[in-house]
Scaffold this active site. Structure first.
Site, PDB file in Angstrom:
ATOM      1  N   ARG A 179       0.843  -1.204   0.000  1.00 27.89           N
ATOM      2  CA  ARG A 179       0.000   0.000   0.000  1.00 27.89           C
ATOM      3  C   ARG A 179       0.882   1.259   0.000  1.00 27.89           C
ATOM      4  O   ARG A 179       0.618   2.212  -0.688  1.00 27.89           O
ATOM      5  CB  ARG A 179      -0.888   0.020   1.245  1.00 27.89           C
ATOM      6  N   ARG A 240      -3.744 -15.105   3.535  1.00 30.63           N
ATOM      7  CA  ARG A 240      -5.074 -15.525   3.969  1.00 30.63           C
ATOM      8  C   ARG A 240      -5.809 -16.086   2.776  1.00 30.63           C
ATOM      9  O   ARG A 240      -5.580 -15.650   1.637  1.00 30.63           O
ATOM     10  CB  ARG A 240      -5.900 -14.341   4.462  1.00 30.63           C
ATOM     11  N   GLU A 269     -11.275 -22.241   3.928  1.00 26.34           N
ATOM     12  CA  GLU A 269     -10.598 -23.360   4.596  1.00 26.34           C
ATOM     13  C   GLU A 269     -11.334 -23.747   5.876  1.00 26.34           C
ATOM     14  O   GLU A 269     -11.976 -22.892   6.470  1.00 26.34           O
ATOM     15  CB  GLU A 269      -9.126 -22.997   4.899  1.00 26.34           C
ATOM     16  N   HIS A 287      -2.366 -24.404   6.580  1.00 25.66           N
ATOM     17  CA  HIS A 287      -2.247 -23.183   7.400  1.00 25.66           C
ATOM     18  C   HIS A 287      -1.281 -23.399   8.579  1.00 25.66           C
ATOM     19  O   HIS A 287      -1.660 -23.281   9.749  1.00 25.66           O
ATOM     20  CB  HIS A 287      -3.630 -22.751   7.908  1.00 25.66           C
ATOM     21  N   ILE A 288      -0.030 -23.692   8.229  1.00 23.10           N
ATOM     22  CA  ILE A 288       0.958 -24.028   9.276  1.00 23.10           C
ATOM     23  C   ILE A 288       2.188 -23.122   9.242  1.00 23.10           C
ATOM     24  O   ILE A 288       3.225 -23.460   9.821  1.00 23.10           O
ATOM     25  CB  ILE A 288       1.417 -25.509   9.157  1.00 23.10           C
TER      26      ILE A 288
HETATM   27  C1  8YV Z   1      -1.940 -18.514  13.007  1.00 25.15           C
HETATM   28  C2  8YV Z   1      -1.869 -16.848  11.119  1.00 25.15           C
HETATM   29  O1  8YV Z   1      -1.247 -19.604  13.448  1.00 25.15           O
HETATM   30  O2  8YV Z   1      -1.122 -15.365  12.791  1.00 25.15           O
HETATM   31  C3  8YV Z   1      -1.815 -15.528  11.781  1.00 25.15           C
HETATM   32  O3  8YV Z   1      -2.483 -14.596  11.294  1.00 25.15           O
HETATM   33  O4  8YV Z   1      -2.365 -16.979  10.060  1.00 25.15           O
HETATM   34  C4  8YV Z   1      -1.265 -18.040  11.752  1.00 25.15           C
HETATM   35  O5  8YV Z   1       0.060 -17.743  12.051  1.00 25.15           O
HETATM   36  C5  8YV Z   1      -3.354 -18.870  12.913  1.00 25.15           C
HETATM   37  O6  8YV Z   1      -4.140 -17.857  12.363  1.00 25.15           O
HETATM   38  C6  8YV Z   1      -3.873 -19.193  14.320  1.00 25.15           C
HETATM   39  O7  8YV Z   1      -5.224 -19.292  14.310  1.00 25.15           O
END
Ligand code: 8YV
Length: 326
Positions: A179, A240, A269, A287-288
């Site tokens: 941005r 995301r 997801e 999502h790890i």
């Molecule tokens: C999280 C993430 O582990 O921090 C964030 O925004 O996407 C991840 O690192 C996850 O969202 C935990 O719910």
């Protein structure tokens, strides 16, 4: 004086619950049950505070049913589950968990980019299927990483940490779009050059997405953007679900419009678009990106400390709406 009531919405490391226990009456969820929206509202309406995981909605509907609630502390850096303006209106403090996950998440972003470029899971699947009978010169030929051009969309703390790895460790040329442009000393630190989104997509050999989710960032990468990328390029999303149009990506992977992709996050997801599952040139992880024990524990402790500081001292460590406190 009676202790405040808090809910910890999902399973967390016991160390985090032990840390919270002297200060609160805790409703925990060590069984890791999923709640319906009605169950979530019913549970939250009994609480003074909540340690949330970044997925539970805290919006106008939820807040109007929870007049006792004073703070929600996300265990994640992302906070697209919070309607922050609505929380501010209801005088509910919002906090997230930045910094503690930056380097670990950058490690993973880089690893996913490399696995995607060098076709690591494709090669593994080939061996597991029992298809490997002889070696070939052009076996799973991938894309060069060292010396190539990395394009980073979203140049916050994690984007900058990925840029440092790329520029200093792999001799990559780093271009970015954000941005706003970074201060010159920050650009110099990660040897990154600011370019337009179109230029980034047209010139990068590898594109990594680290942009926070917002309505404006929805489908930052869709069919039109994929069409700008080189046919040899790769795309990685550790930001995301919803930042990429997953259906359009599946099409681009199937038609060879781009070479490969790596996804740690997905639209809707834990459901994954069925067309993605048939793409051989796609590395998938659930999502790890921040998932090491010390980092996830650090995130849980930061969220816990936000709750403890708020109720004991009237301030928090990582506020998203500091105006509620003043
Ligand atoms: C999280 C993430 O582990 O921090 C964030 O925004 O996407 C991840 O690192 C996850 O969202 C935990 O719910």
């Amino acid at each position: 004086m009676s202790k405040p009531n808090i809910i910890v919405t999902r399973h967390v490391y016991p160390e985090a619950l032990d840390h919270l226990a002297p200060h609160f009456n805790i409703t925990d969820n060590q069984a890791d049950k999923s709640y319906s929206l009605d169950e979530w509202i019913a549970l939250l309406s009994q609480q003074d505070g909540a340690l949330t995981m970044g997925i539970e909605p805290v919006n106008e509907q939820v807040l109007s049913a929870c007049p006792k609630l004073r703070i929600c502390a996300n265990l994640s850096v992302g906070y697209n589950n919070f309607d922050v303006p609505a929380m501010t209106r209801h005088k509910v403090v919002a906090t997230n968990a930045p910094d503690v996950l930056t380097e670990t998440t950058a490690d993973f972003g880089f690893a996913l980019m490399m696995a995607t470029a060098r076709r690591i899971t494709e090669g593994e699947n080939y061996i597991r299927r029992g298809d490997w009978h002889k070696w070939k010169l052009d076996f799973f030929c991938g894309a060069e990483v060292h010396g190539s051009t990395l394009g980073i969309i979203g140049m916050g703390r994690i984007g900058q940490a990925i840029a440092r790895r790329a520029a200093h460790g792999f001799g990559m040329k780093v271009i970015y779009h954000n941005r706003s442009r970074l201060a010159l000393d920050k650009e110099a630190d990660c040897k990154a050059q600011y370019v337009s989104k179109a230029e980034l997509l047209q010139t990068a050999d590898h594109v990594v997405l680290v942009v926070p989710y917002s309505k404006e960032a929805h489908h930052t990468i869709g069919a039109a953007e994929l069409a700008l990328m080189k046919p040899t390029a790769t795309l990685v999303n550790i930001a995301r679900g919803g930042i990429v149009d997953d259906a359009a990506l599946a099409q681009a992977l199937q038609s060879g419009q781009i070479a490969a992709a790596g996804l740690d996050v997905f639209e809707g997801e834990p459901k994954v678009h069925p067309d993605l599952l048939t793409c051989h040139n796609l590395v998938l992880t659930p999502h790890i990106a921040s998932s090491t024990k010390s980092t996830r524990l650090g995130m849980a402790m930061l969220a816990a400390n936000n709750l403890i500081s708020f109720f004991n001292e009237g301030h928090v460590l990582t506020p998203l709406n500091p105006e509620v406190l003043s």
